[in-house]
Design a protein around this motif. Sequence first.
Motif, PDB file in Angstrom:
ATOM      1  N   GLU A   1      32.337  40.994  45.306  1.00 58.05           N
ATOM      2  CA  GLU A   1      31.788  42.309  44.944  1.00 58.05           C
ATOM      3  C   GLU A   1      31.849  43.269  46.134  1.00 58.05           C
ATOM      4  O   GLU A   1      32.217  44.436  45.994  1.00 58.05           O
TER       5      GLU A   1
ATOM      6  N   ALA B   1      40.466  46.082  46.114  1.00 61.53           N
ATOM      7  CA  ALA B   1      41.253  45.940  44.879  1.00 61.53           C
ATOM      8  C   ALA B   1      42.366  46.969  44.793  1.00 61.53           C
ATOM      9  O   ALA B   1      43.327  46.791  44.053  1.00 61.53           O
TER      10      ALA B   1
ATOM     11  N   GLU C   1      40.755  30.840  43.038  1.00 60.19           N
ATOM     12  CA  GLU C   1      41.991  31.627  42.973  1.00 60.19           C
ATOM     13  C   GLU C   1      41.940  32.680  41.852  1.00 60.19           C
ATOM     14  O   GLU C   1      42.268  33.854  42.072  1.00 60.19           O
ATOM     15  N   ASP C   2      41.490  32.263  40.687  1.00 58.42           N
ATOM     16  CA  ASP C   2      41.460  33.203  39.556  1.00 58.42           C
ATOM     17  C   ASP C   2      40.462  34.331  39.807  1.00 58.42           C
ATOM     18  O   ASP C   2      40.729  35.488  39.478  1.00 58.42           O
ATOM     19  N   SER C   3      39.320  34.006  40.407  1.00 52.44           N
ATOM     20  CA  SER C   3      38.309  35.051  40.664  1.00 52.44           C
ATOM     21  C   SER C   3      38.855  36.092  41.635  1.00 52.44           C
ATOM     22  O   SER C   3      38.606  37.289  41.469  1.00 52.44           O
TER      23      SER C   3
ATOM     24  N   ASN D   1      41.963  41.825  42.712  1.00 55.79           N
ATOM     25  CA  ASN D   1      43.412  41.990  42.632  1.00 55.79           C
ATOM     26  C   ASN D   1      44.130  41.362  43.829  1.00 55.79           C
ATOM     27  O   ASN D   1      45.141  41.870  44.291  1.00 55.79           O
TER      28      ASN D   1
ATOM     29  N   GLN E   1      41.943  37.009  42.003  1.00 59.71           N
ATOM     30  CA  GLN E   1      42.907  37.826  41.271  1.00 59.71           C
ATOM     31  C   GLN E   1      42.172  38.807  40.344  1.00 59.71           C
ATOM     32  O   GLN E   1      42.470  40.000  40.312  1.00 59.71           O
ATOM     33  N   ARG E   2      41.194  38.284  39.629  1.00 59.82           N
ATOM     34  CA  ARG E   2      40.502  39.086  38.627  1.00 59.82           C
ATOM     35  C   ARG E   2      39.617  40.153  39.280  1.00 59.82           C
ATOM     36  O   ARG E   2      39.668  41.324  38.919  1.00 59.82           O
ATOM     37  N   GLU E   3      38.840  39.753  40.282  1.00 60.75           N
ATOM     38  CA  GLU E   3      37.831  40.663  40.829  1.00 60.75           C
ATOM     39  C   GLU E   3      38.405  41.674  41.821  1.00 60.75           C
ATOM     40  O   GLU E   3      37.965  42.809  41.865  1.00 60.75           O
TER      41      GLU E   3
ATOM     42  N   LYS F   1      35.303  44.379  46.763  1.00 62.03           N
ATOM     43  CA  LYS F   1      35.690  45.375  45.761  1.00 62.03           C
ATOM     44  C   LYS F   1      35.123  46.742  46.127  1.00 62.03           C
ATOM     45  O   LYS F   1      35.816  47.758  46.081  1.00 62.03           O
TER      46      LYS F   1
ATOM     47  N   LYS G   1      46.019  38.200  45.660  1.00 63.73           N
ATOM     48  CA  LYS G   1      46.714  36.931  45.447  1.00 63.73           C
ATOM     49  C   LYS G   1      46.362  36.012  46.606  1.00 63.73           C
ATOM     50  O   LYS G   1      46.285  36.451  47.747  1.00 63.73           O
TER      51      LYS G   1
END
Length: 457
Positions: free
Chosen positions: A186, A194, A211-213, A219, A215-217, A189, A221
């Motif tokens: 957060e 991001a 890893e997914d968080s 942007n 990417q999602r939160e 961000k 990699k």
Amino acid sequence: MGPHATHRCKDCLSGRIMSGGQAGRSSSSSGFPGFGDDMADMAQLHNGGPDGPQAPGGGGPSGPGREVPFKRAKRCKPYERPSSVSRNAALDRERQVMSMPWFGMDIGGTLAKLVYFEPKDITPDEANSEIETLKNIRRYLTKNSAYGKTGHRDMHLQMDNVEVRGRKGTLHFIRFPTSEMGNFLELAKSKGMATLVTTVCATGGGAFKFEDSFQREVNMKLMKFDELDSLIRGILYIETNNPTECYYFADPTSDDHCQKVPYDLSNPYPFLLVNIGSGVSVLAVHGPNKYKRITGTSLGGGTFLGLCCLLTGCNTFEEAIELATGGDNTKVDKLVRDIYGGDYGKMGLPGDLVASSFGQMNTKERRANVSREDLARATLVTITNNIGSIARMCASNEKIHNVVFVGNFLRVNPISLKLLAHAMEYWSNGTLKALFLEHEGYFGAVGCLLGFNGFLS
Ligand SMILES: Nc1ncnc2c1ncn2[C@@H]1O[C@H](COP(=O)(O)OP(=O)(O)O)[C@@H](O)[C@H]1O
Ligand SMILES: CC(C)(COP(=O)(O)O)[C@@H](O)C(=O)NCCC(=O)O
């Protein structure tokens, strides 16, 4: 091998953990040699081939180690020129990785370690074209020493004037509890991360778990690296760049004479590496790319902290160490003299040796007489002695004399440092040497930040 195929697997090249300086700044398409068209392919090799990232080097929990070179040799394959599609993907990846900010992140079972490279060789052109978000992030990270409620920058560990990926700058060392990852994302961000095209080099279990968080939160990699590869690469890099990194204790048991003595680790091999994080991994290191994970134990830093919280009601590692400093483990443990009335001479066991950790705590009377401090001290001594004992056996089996202890369990923890130093020396009749490193828990994060240099030199 066809005309477009060159055999250039990194494992077939001589072992090289490089400082970034060895890759200059002016001869590739990106202006960064070593980050050419083949980067994605090399990254794939490094990460364990097309099947995904490689697992830690052990043969299962506490199981026999597997030789890393063997594993890599299997992956050795002829280089094939990438198709135009994969070339474009590689260029994209390259752009992402080379664009600032540069981070190396080791997301462990307890602490996330973030190493930030602050470039100090920014040209006027670069400064003019640098976007505001990037400037703000740099300012935020380098002007503060605390981030949110739980992020800390270890300013005493900062390394100035170092070279990473061909750039000169400063390494900053930041940590926060892995359990705060949500808040970290957060915060990142809110600082505009991001909006940047960023790839973060990451290692540790959390590089997979989160890893997914990422990417999602934000942007972001994650370019994943194996944690033990990164650990060794980081140690070699920092040791090379900091002449006072490594030390040992002379006279570790004497309050008056114990002193920290610098140790020259420029010719380190072979050495036993004991990484005391949440759990413990023990590696025999014979060269920059030649090591095996011999064993591990689940009784590590996480165990100390968990048990200490349970037994004393403390809430932080710092509190646990402070309690232990004021405690006496002999009120909790059963010593050889509690059993023999003195030494067990025939077997060479002195009376003040712990015969049974927590061995006094089976009686109500004894339990009524121990303090939180005593319990904290006994927990610390139990965990430390067990690790020392495993390290000693491994060193003796592997016929290695230098034992390097790292990991954040050793942070602000002189009791364990000295206990380990004493244990190595005493039980080996002076043939084993316990060595320690100033950057304790940050090597994995540094090693993955350098990841590319390891195989593109
Ligand atoms: N501020 C802290 N908070 C929690 N644990 C800490 C702290 N400082 C040191 N430690 C110790 O360090 C251990 C984690 O070490 P680390 O090398 O970072 O491992 P990991 O990668 O598993 O998180 C903890 O289990 C604890 O014993
Ligand atoms: C699984 C780990 C490599 C993870 O590393 P960590 O986050 O503890 O630094 C480590 O906790 C470990 O080696 N544990 C011991 C497992 C065993 O061999 O019993």
